[in-house]
Design a protein around this motif. Structure first.
Motif, PDB file in Angstrom:
ATOM      1  N   MET A 175      -9.720   3.183   9.469  1.00 43.56           N
ATOM      2  CA  MET A 175      -9.209   4.510   9.237  1.00 43.56           C
ATOM      3  C   MET A 175      -7.508   4.242   9.295  1.00 43.56           C
ATOM      4  SD  MET A 175      -9.533   8.416   8.422  1.00 43.56           S
ATOM      5  CE  MET A 175     -10.549   8.805   7.850  1.00 43.56           C
ATOM      6  N   PRO A 176      -7.235   3.789   8.229  1.00 44.96           N
ATOM      7  CA  PRO A 176      -4.925   3.411   8.335  1.00 44.96           C
ATOM      8  C   PRO A 176      -4.979   5.448   9.353  1.00 44.96           C
ATOM      9  CG  PRO A 176      -5.454   3.310   6.581  1.00 44.96           C
ATOM     10  CD  PRO A 176      -7.115   3.793   7.296  1.00 44.96           C
ATOM     11  N   GLU A 177      -4.207   4.780  10.153  1.00 44.51           N
ATOM     12  CA  GLU A 177      -3.687   5.765  11.618  1.00 44.51           C
ATOM     13  C   GLU A 177      -3.071   6.528  10.366  1.00 44.51           C
ATOM     14  OE1 GLU A 177      -0.304   6.032  15.233  1.00 44.51           O
ATOM     15  OE2 GLU A 177      -1.113   3.729  14.583  1.00 44.51           O
ATOM     16  N   SER A 178      -2.081   6.582   9.385  1.00 37.88           N
ATOM     17  CA  SER A 178      -1.707   7.754   8.763  1.00 37.88           C
ATOM     18  C   SER A 178      -2.181   8.562   8.390  1.00 37.88           C
ATOM     19  CB  SER A 178      -0.418   7.054   7.653  1.00 37.88           C
ATOM     20  OG  SER A 178      -1.329   6.016   7.105  1.00 37.88           O
ATOM     21  N   ILE A 179      -3.661   8.024   7.657  1.00 39.28           N
ATOM     22  CA  ILE A 179      -4.436   9.196   7.094  1.00 39.28           C
ATOM     23  C   ILE A 179      -5.434   9.934   8.060  1.00 39.28           C
ATOM     24  CG2 ILE A 179      -6.389   9.331   6.205  1.00 39.28           C
ATOM     25  CD1 ILE A 179      -5.833   6.652   4.072  1.00 39.28           C
ATOM     26  N   GLY A 180      -5.321   8.835   9.314  1.00 38.97           N
ATOM     27  CA  GLY A 180      -5.872   9.798  10.540  1.00 38.97           C
ATOM     28  C   GLY A 180      -4.753  10.836  11.326  1.00 38.97           C
ATOM     29  N   GLU A 181      -3.515  10.712  11.160  1.00 39.78           N
ATOM     30  CA  GLU A 181      -2.746  11.551  11.562  1.00 39.78           C
ATOM     31  C   GLU A 181      -2.528  13.115  10.620  1.00 39.78           C
ATOM     32  OE1 GLU A 181       0.780   9.204  11.963  1.00 39.78           O
ATOM     33  OE2 GLU A 181       0.823   8.665  13.735  1.00 39.78           O
ATOM     34  N   LEU A 182      -3.237  12.758   9.167  1.00 31.39           N
ATOM     35  CA  LEU A 182      -3.374  13.970   8.380  1.00 31.39           C
ATOM     36  C   LEU A 182      -4.654  14.104   8.533  1.00 31.39           C
ATOM     37  CD1 LEU A 182      -1.438  14.306   5.980  1.00 31.39           C
ATOM     38  CD2 LEU A 182      -2.704  12.983   4.599  1.00 31.39           C
ATOM     39  N   ILE A 183      -5.065  14.261   9.139  1.00 32.00           N
ATOM     40  CA  ILE A 183      -6.392  14.414   9.046  1.00 32.00           C
ATOM     41  C   ILE A 183      -6.662  15.822  10.289  1.00 32.00           C
ATOM     42  CG2 ILE A 183      -8.553  14.587   9.902  1.00 32.00           C
ATOM     43  CD1 ILE A 183      -9.116  12.044   7.839  1.00 32.00           C
ATOM     44  N   GLN A 184      -5.462  15.006  10.900  1.00 31.93           N
ATOM     45  CA  GLN A 184      -5.154  16.207  12.611  1.00 31.93           C
ATOM     46  C   GLN A 184      -4.528  16.501  12.054  1.00 31.93           C
ATOM     47  OE1 GLN A 184      -7.284  15.684  15.198  1.00 31.93           O
ATOM     48  NE2 GLN A 184      -6.211  16.881  15.777  1.00 31.93           N
ATOM     49  N   ASP A 185      -3.861  17.137  11.647  1.00 29.53           N
ATOM     50  CA  ASP A 185      -2.391  17.503  11.120  1.00 29.53           C
ATOM     51  C   ASP A 185      -2.748  18.774  10.940  1.00 29.53           C
ATOM     52  OD1 ASP A 185      -0.285  16.382  12.551  1.00 29.53           O
ATOM     53  OD2 ASP A 185      -0.042  15.443  10.933  1.00 29.53           O
ATOM     54  N   ALA A 186      -4.059  18.179   9.399  1.00 30.72           N
ATOM     55  CA  ALA A 186      -4.831  19.437   9.221  1.00 30.72           C
ATOM     56  C   ALA A 186      -5.346  20.447  10.235  1.00 30.72           C
ATOM     57  CB  ALA A 186      -4.746  19.427   7.994  1.00 30.72           C
ATOM     58  N   LYS A 187      -6.099  20.002  10.642  1.00 34.01           N
ATOM     59  CA  LYS A 187      -7.019  20.401  11.782  1.00 34.01           C
ATOM     60  C   LYS A 187      -6.259  21.203  12.610  1.00 34.01           C
ATOM     61  CE  LYS A 187     -10.679  17.428  11.321  1.00 34.01           C
ATOM     62  NZ  LYS A 187     -11.610  16.177  12.409  1.00 34.01           N
ATOM     63  N   ASP A 188      -5.076  20.778  12.934  1.00 36.20           N
ATOM     64  CA  ASP A 188      -3.571  21.151  13.859  1.00 36.20           C
ATOM     65  C   ASP A 188      -3.229  22.386  13.331  1.00 36.20           C
ATOM     66  OD1 ASP A 188      -4.527  19.354  16.237  1.00 36.20           O
ATOM     67  OD2 ASP A 188      -2.934  18.297  15.583  1.00 36.20           O
ATOM     68  N   ALA A 189      -3.350  22.357  12.095  1.00 29.92           N
ATOM     69  CA  ALA A 189      -2.469  23.297  11.234  1.00 29.92           C
ATOM     70  C   ALA A 189      -3.117  24.865  10.974  1.00 29.92           C
ATOM     71  CB  ALA A 189      -1.759  23.272  10.210  1.00 29.92           C
ATOM     72  N   TRP A 190      -4.773  24.355  10.768  1.00 34.85           N
ATOM     73  CA  TRP A 190      -5.370  25.278  11.012  1.00 34.85           C
ATOM     74  C   TRP A 190      -5.986  26.456  12.062  1.00 34.85           C
ATOM     75  CZ3 TRP A 190      -9.875  27.340  13.074  1.00 34.85           C
ATOM     76  CH2 TRP A 190     -11.086  28.230  12.272  1.00 34.85           C
ATOM     77  N   MET A 246       0.814  -0.959  -0.516  1.00 35.94           N
ATOM     78  CA  MET A 246       0.127   0.211  -0.267  1.00 35.94           C
ATOM     79  C   MET A 246       0.727   0.946  -0.328  1.00 35.94           C
ATOM     80  SD  MET A 246      -1.157  -0.069   3.758  1.00 35.94           S
ATOM     81  CE  MET A 246      -1.807  -1.703   4.057  1.00 35.94           C
ATOM     82  N   SER A 247       0.650   1.898  -0.336  1.00 37.89           N
ATOM     83  CA  SER A 247       1.264   3.683  -0.308  1.00 37.89           C
ATOM     84  C   SER A 247       1.332   3.886   0.428  1.00 37.89           C
ATOM     85  CB  SER A 247       0.134   4.275  -1.199  1.00 37.89           C
ATOM     86  OG  SER A 247      -0.555   4.422  -1.069  1.00 37.89           O
ATOM     87  N   THR A 248       2.082   5.203   1.264  1.00 35.62           N
ATOM     88  CA  THR A 248       2.146   5.752   2.139  1.00 35.62           C
ATOM     89  C   THR A 248       1.737   7.872   1.964  1.00 35.62           C
ATOM     90  OG1 THR A 248       3.934   4.340   2.922  1.00 35.62           O
ATOM     91  CG2 THR A 248       3.756   6.771   4.444  1.00 35.62           C
ATOM     92  N   PRO A 249       0.726   7.744   2.936  1.00 35.07           N
ATOM     93  CA  PRO A 249       0.480   9.190   2.646  1.00 35.07           C
ATOM     94  C   PRO A 249       1.553  10.571   3.715  1.00 35.07           C
ATOM     95  CG  PRO A 249      -1.181   8.332   3.854  1.00 35.07           C
ATOM     96  CD  PRO A 249      -0.322   7.110   3.611  1.00 35.07           C
ATOM     97  N   PRO A 250       1.589  11.322   2.142  1.00 35.90           N
ATOM     98  CA  PRO A 250       2.993  12.053   2.974  1.00 35.90           C
ATOM     99  C   PRO A 250       2.448  12.283   4.368  1.00 35.90           C
ATOM    100  CG  PRO A 250       1.099  13.922   1.683  1.00 35.90           C
ATOM    101  CD  PRO A 250       0.796  11.472   1.624  1.00 35.90           C
ATOM    102  N   SER A 251       3.813  13.006   4.836  1.00 30.31           N
ATOM    103  CA  SER A 251       4.411  13.707   6.553  1.00 30.31           C
ATOM    104  C   SER A 251       4.108  14.866   6.763  1.00 30.31           C
ATOM    105  CB  SER A 251       4.857  12.512   7.201  1.00 30.31           C
ATOM    106  OG  SER A 251       5.098  13.503   8.534  1.00 30.31           O
ATOM    107  N   THR A 252       2.456  15.266   7.561  1.00 29.34           N
ATOM    108  CA  THR A 252       3.272  17.492   7.644  1.00 29.34           C
ATOM    109  C   THR A 252       4.290  17.652   8.569  1.00 29.34           C
ATOM    110  OG1 THR A 252       1.817  16.306   9.510  1.00 29.34           O
ATOM    111  CG2 THR A 252       1.254  17.347   7.347  1.00 29.34           C
ATOM    112  N   HIS A 253       5.061  16.411   8.441  1.00 26.13           N
ATOM    113  CA  HIS A 253       6.645  16.879   9.231  1.00 26.13           C
ATOM    114  C   HIS A 253       7.642  17.123   8.832  1.00 26.13           C
ATOM    115  CE1 HIS A 253       3.894  15.966  13.371  1.00 26.13           C
ATOM    116  NE2 HIS A 253       3.904  14.755  12.800  1.00 26.13           N
TER     117      HIS A 253
END
Length: 276
Positions: A94-109, A1-8
């Protein structure tokens, strides 16, 4: 499977674009199974969320008169893409990496919304007076953001924030507003450093040692982080274009022993006090 990009990752936009292309291309090779299709369908919204998180980290580059619209559009887009991912993975973990990406976007906002400026004590002690005149000046100037000031009459100590200010949709206030707050603080008992940009703005919590008696330390924490124990020392004086109730200074009492100031900086970030 592919790995979503990291906001870190701290990279250029060209590098980010290359990473997104590679991520999208790798998803094409996934098998035509139910899970593989979910990953393929997740490519566009995850890239969009990553782009929002990274762009919000540079929102100070947006013109002040365009920031409110940019924040509104970003918030709606984050909700839209997060909703799409929740729909794609409905009924499946939901894959943990996608869940983290959603939260990262909300935290950035949230961090962008609470970006502002902070004034930090550079003298050994600092004590403010009632900011009634400052409040009147801010409202007369049409300021609709938020200003927090150290509680009048409460002793503050070197390295502690004594004022924060942000625009309604986040960001540094205009120079006229900054000068008003700066003049008020320089008229108080003590000295402050020049205002610094901070993201997110912070609160100061005075924690007490009830066994030994007296204040133990002042903890400086981001307003978007976990709620800290202790007495909040910064109080709102103006918020959303309206004045806030501000108590009169307490009667003079014996000076406190020096209180240690401790900053709780978010991971990977330097606290403004480190530059003092």
């Amino acid at each position: 499977m592919s790995t979503p990009p990291s906001t870190h990752d701290t990279t250029t936009w060209a590098t980010l674009l290359a990473g997104w292309v590679h991520y999208a291309q790798s998803a094409v090779a996934l098998p035509d199974t139910a899970e593989g299709q979910r990953w393929k369908d997740s490519v566009a919204p995850t890239i969009a969320l990553h782009a929002h998180a990274m762009a919000l980290g540079e929102i100070e580059k947006v013109a002040p008169d365009e920031r409110a619209l940019a924040m509104d559009k970003s918030e709606l887009s984050i909700k839209e893409h997060a909703g799409a991912l929740n729909q794609i993975w409905r009924g499946e973990p939901m894959p943990e990496s996608i869940g983290e990406l959603i939260q990262d976007a909300k935290d950035a906002w949230e961090a962008a919304l609470h970006e502002g400026v902070v004034w930090i004590v550079k003298s050994e002690r600092f004590k403010s007076f009632h900011p009634g005149e400052l409040i009147e000046m801010l409202l007369d100037a049409g300021f609709i953001g938020e200003v927090l000031i150290a509680t009048p009459g409460i002793e503050m100590f070197k390295g502690a924030p004594v004022a924060t200010c942000r625009e309604n949709f986040g960001g540094e206030p205009g120079p006229d507003i900054t000068r008003m707050i700066d003049a008020y603080l320089h008229a108080c008992d003590g000295e402050v450093d020049h205002p610094q940009i901070i993201r997110p703005v912070c609160q100061v919590y005075r924690q007490f040692d009830f066994l030994a008696g007296g204040a133990q330390k002042d903890v400086v924490a981001p307003v978007t982080g976990d709620l800290q124990s202790g007495q909040p020392l910064l109080i709102p004086v103006v918020s959303g274009g309206a004045s806030c109730a501000v108590p009169l200074p307490q009667r003079a009492s014996k000076p406190l022993d020096l209180v240690r100031v401790e900053w709780l900086a978010e991971e990977g970030e330097e606290s403004p006090s480190d530059s003092l």
